[in-house]
Scaffold this active site. Structure first.
Site, PDB file in Angstrom:
ATOM      1  CB  THR A 103     -22.988   0.424   1.392  1.00 39.97           C
ATOM      2  OG1 THR A 103     -22.875   0.771  -0.073  1.00 39.97           O
ATOM      3  CG2 THR A 103     -21.490   0.294   2.073  1.00 39.97           C
ATOM      4  N   GLY A 104     -25.457  -1.173  -0.064  1.00 43.85           N
ATOM      5  CA  GLY A 104     -26.594  -0.933  -0.737  1.00 43.85           C
ATOM      6  C   GLY A 104     -26.983   0.238  -1.392  1.00 43.85           C
ATOM      7  CB  SER A 118     -13.017  -6.694  -0.309  1.00 41.24           C
ATOM      8  OG  SER A 118     -11.915  -5.912  -1.159  1.00 41.24           O
ATOM      9  N   PRO A 119     -15.034  -6.817   2.882  1.00 42.40           N
ATOM     10  CG  PRO A 119     -14.719  -6.089   5.079  1.00 42.40           C
ATOM     11  CD  PRO A 119     -13.898  -6.323   3.931  1.00 42.40           C
ATOM     12  N   GLY A 132     -17.727  -1.784  -1.210  1.00 44.09           N
ATOM     13  CA  GLY A 132     -18.794  -0.724  -1.017  1.00 44.09           C
ATOM     14  C   GLY A 132     -20.081  -1.350  -1.368  1.00 44.09           C
ATOM     15  CE1 TYR A 157      -2.693  -3.164   0.344  1.00 42.92           C
ATOM     16  CE2 TYR A 157      -3.182  -2.897   2.641  1.00 42.92           C
ATOM     17  CZ  TYR A 157      -3.313  -3.598   1.792  1.00 42.92           C
ATOM     18  OH  TYR A 157      -4.139  -4.670   1.565  1.00 42.92           O
TER      19      TYR A 157
HETATM   20  N1  LIG Z   1      -4.727  -8.967   1.540  1.00 47.71           N
HETATM   21  C1  LIG Z   1      -5.320  -8.362   0.356  1.00 47.71           C
HETATM   22  O1  LIG Z   1      -4.935  -8.966  -0.734  1.00 47.71           O
HETATM   23  C2  LIG Z   1      -6.119  -7.306   0.393  1.00 47.71           C
HETATM   24  C3  LIG Z   1      -6.936  -6.928  -0.858  1.00 47.71           C
HETATM   25  C4  LIG Z   1      -7.685  -5.824  -0.658  1.00 47.71           C
HETATM   26  C5  LIG Z   1      -7.945  -5.247   0.429  1.00 47.71           C
HETATM   27  N2  LIG Z   1      -7.251  -5.729   1.797  1.00 47.71           N
HETATM   28  C6  LIG Z   1      -7.365  -5.027   3.064  1.00 47.71           C
HETATM   29  O2  LIG Z   1      -8.959  -5.133   3.228  1.00 47.71           O
HETATM   30  C7  LIG Z   1      -9.424  -3.746   3.558  1.00 47.71           C
HETATM   31  C8  LIG Z   1     -10.721  -3.690   3.149  1.00 47.71           C
HETATM   32  O3  LIG Z   1     -10.787  -3.830   1.809  1.00 47.71           O
HETATM   33  P1  LIG Z   1     -11.288  -2.844   0.602  1.00 47.71           P
HETATM   34  O4  LIG Z   1     -11.262  -1.406   1.403  1.00 47.71           O
HETATM   35  O5  LIG Z   1     -11.012  -3.501  -0.590  1.00 47.71           O
HETATM   36  O6  LIG Z   1     -12.937  -3.216   0.621  1.00 47.71           O
HETATM   37  P2  LIG Z   1     -14.259  -3.054   1.600  1.00 47.71           P
HETATM   38  O7  LIG Z   1     -13.788  -2.747   2.974  1.00 47.71           O
HETATM   39  O8  LIG Z   1     -15.189  -4.019   1.285  1.00 47.71           O
HETATM   40  O9  LIG Z   1     -14.997  -1.591   1.148  1.00 47.71           O
HETATM   41  C9  LIG Z   1     -14.038  -0.412   1.608  1.00 47.71           C
HETATM   42  C10 LIG Z   1     -14.944   0.872   0.884  1.00 47.71           C
HETATM   43  O10 LIG Z   1     -16.470   0.561   1.115  1.00 47.71           O
HETATM   44  C11 LIG Z   1     -16.877   1.720   1.410  1.00 47.71           C
HETATM   45  N3  LIG Z   1     -17.406   1.994   2.614  1.00 47.71           N
HETATM   46  C12 LIG Z   1     -16.613   1.137   3.854  1.00 47.71           C
HETATM   47  N4  LIG Z   1     -17.581   1.712   4.929  1.00 47.71           N
HETATM   48  C13 LIG Z   1     -18.656   2.008   4.486  1.00 47.71           C
HETATM   49  C14 LIG Z   1     -19.798   2.386   5.324  1.00 47.71           C
HETATM   50  N5  LIG Z   1     -19.950   2.177   6.628  1.00 47.71           N
HETATM   51  N6  LIG Z   1     -20.666   3.008   4.548  1.00 47.71           N
HETATM   52  C15 LIG Z   1     -20.589   3.150   3.127  1.00 47.71           C
HETATM   53  N7  LIG Z   1     -19.499   2.953   2.516  1.00 47.71           N
HETATM   54  C16 LIG Z   1     -18.528   2.380   3.187  1.00 47.71           C
HETATM   55  C17 LIG Z   1     -15.914   2.741   1.372  1.00 47.71           C
HETATM   56  O11 LIG Z   1     -15.986   3.374  -0.158  1.00 47.71           O
HETATM   57  P3  LIG Z   1     -15.547   4.965  -0.675  1.00 47.71           P
HETATM   58  O12 LIG Z   1     -14.432   5.007  -0.180  1.00 47.71           O
HETATM   59  O13 LIG Z   1     -15.700   4.879  -2.263  1.00 47.71           O
HETATM   60  O14 LIG Z   1     -16.847   5.690  -0.003  1.00 47.71           O
HETATM   61  C18 LIG Z   1     -14.480   2.086   1.467  1.00 47.71           C
HETATM   62  O15 LIG Z   1     -13.413   2.607   0.746  1.00 47.71           O
HETATM   63  C19 LIG Z   1      -8.496  -2.936   2.954  1.00 47.71           C
HETATM   64  O16 LIG Z   1      -8.209  -1.415   3.549  1.00 47.71           O
HETATM   65  C20 LIG Z   1      -7.034  -3.607   3.214  1.00 47.71           C
HETATM   66  O17 LIG Z   1      -6.442  -3.366   4.487  1.00 47.71           O
HETATM   67  C21 LIG Z   1      -6.473  -6.665   1.632  1.00 47.71           C
END
Ligand SMILES: NC(=O)c1ccc[n+]([C@@H]2O[C@H](COP(=O)([O-])OP(=O)(O)OC[C@H]3O[C@@H](n4cnc5c(N)ncnc54)[C@H](OP(=O)(O)O)[C@@H]3O)[C@@H](O)[C@H]2O)c1
Length: 326
Positions: A225-226, A217-218, A222, A71
């Site tokens: 979130t719906g 990416s749980p 995004g 990152y």
């Molecule tokens: N190990 C790996 O290969 C790998 C790969 C990917 C990610 N990760 C890790 O996993 C973490 C999470 O994954 P991710 O960021 O890809 O996906 P995510 O947690 O599914 O989605 C995060 C995005 O969803 C939106 N969001 C989050 N909470 C919200 C809420 N309460 N209400 C409305 N929108 C919300 C935001 O989008 P907007 O910014 O567009 O508002 C945020 O940037 C990363 O930060 C990283 O640490 C690891």
């Protein structure tokens, strides 16, 4: 943080280690927005904003953070440490997970790069160090041995992997056992619309061996979130790559979002909070989640997803409704 009998805000062990983590941690990949591959997904974030996200996550009960070398080559790690310092958090009060980037690298870079990880995270120490994926040119044995050496040298508190298959997860655990350790975790994409670990053997292996699954990416970036299903304006200001990643999931998840919305309304919570709560509770203590955030409010809401209980019937209903994503 208090514990109670309703499984709300109760910490769990990370794998078989003595490290206690909350069911939800804070992912901070977004802190490196605007850099490297992340420029296609997220805007650059200033320190003021990342500091507020860190503080809000802590205030909402989250006790751990996930970052990585990949990152921004230290940018996310540095901003995380800045945020924790600004929040006046002591090292022993927070759990930090980072990752070594294996892509086209040899295992010797595990040891070469640890001083960078520690420098960027300073004064915080590494509780969990993970092999980010299966793309090293060295054997798994060599990589895992290098990680175990870091443990022996007192540089990390536990060893994890990310994006490893069930077979290689078991292999890694076996190699660590020869070194008197166990594998703490495997960090993989797991969400209500990406449930392949339930059918490819990984979840079963994790349960059997006591390995924590860390869901990345749980919220499926995004989608869960719906907001994108019900409001076209939600795409405004989103980066090109993010739009593509989200749009491809919308049609097939619309019905699921409508059903979860009903459950969310009955608990006076959001769809995203139900999606996270299900993920970290349906499989007992095995799965934890690390939602990312670009706004403090998101970190707050995501932490609050630990504050309510879905009934057994609701947990089962959500499972059934999302079965097509197995
Ligand atoms: N190990 C790996 O290969 C790998 C790969 C990917 C990610 N990760 C890790 O996993 C973490 C999470 O994954 P991710 O960021 O890809 O996906 P995510 O947690 O599914 O989605 C995060 C995005 O969803 C939106 N969001 C989050 N909470 C919200 C809420 N309460 N209400 C409305 N929108 C919300 C935001 O989008 P907007 O910014 O567009 O508002 C945020 O940037 C990363 O930060 C990283 O640490 C690891």
């Amino acid at each position: 943080m208090s514990k109670n009998t309703n499984n709300v805000l109760v910490k769990r062990k990370l794998g078989k280690t003595d490290i206690d983590i909350t069911p939800i941690g804070q992912g901070v990949m977004q802190f490196a927005g605007g850099h490297t591959f992340l420029k296609f997904l997220y805007n650059k974030m200033d320190d003021n904003l990342s500091n507020r996200i860190v503080k809000t996550a802590l205030d909402s009960g989250i006790n751990w953070f996930d970052t990585a070398e990949a990152y921004g080559g230290g940018i996310s790690e540095t901003k995380l440490a800045k945020g924790l310092k600004a929040a006046k958090v002591k090292d022993e009060e927070v759990i930090l997970a980072t990752k070594w980037s294996p892509v086209l690298r040899r295992s010797k870079s595990v040891k070469k790069t640890i001083s960078d990880r520690l420098k960027y995270l300073e004064p915080y120490t590494i509780d969990l160090h993970q092999i980010h994926n299966q793309m090293s040119v060295s054997s798994i044995r060599k990589q895992v041995d290098a990680m175990a050496d870091l443990y022996d040298e007192g540089k990390i508190r536990s060893v994890g992997v990310s994006n490893f298959s069930a077979k290689n997860t078991i292999l890694t655990n076996d190699i660590l056992k020869e070194r008197g350790l166990t594998l703490a975790s495997n960090q993989v994409n797991y969400s209500l619309i990406h449930r392949n670990i339930e059918s490819n053997g990984l979840l079963d292996a994790a349960k059997e061996l006591g390995i924590t699954i860390i869901a990345w990416s749980p919220l499926q970036m995004g989608v869960l979130t719906g907001i994108y299903h019900f409001d076209e304006n939600a795409f405004k200001d989103k980066k090109y790559g993010k739009k593509i990643m989200i749009k491809r999931h919308l049609n097939k998840s619309l019905e699921l979002m409508k059903e979860i919305d009903q459950i969310a309304k009955s608990h006076k919570v959001t769809i995203a909070q139900v999606a996270l709560n299900w993920l970290v509770n349906y499989h007992g203590d095995t799965v934890v989640a690390i939602p990312g955030a670009t706004k403090p409010k998101q970190a707050e809401l995501n932490g609050q997803a630990m504050n309510f209980n879905l009934t057994k019937t609701e947990l089962n209903d959500v499972e059934e409704l999302s079965r097509e994503f197995l």
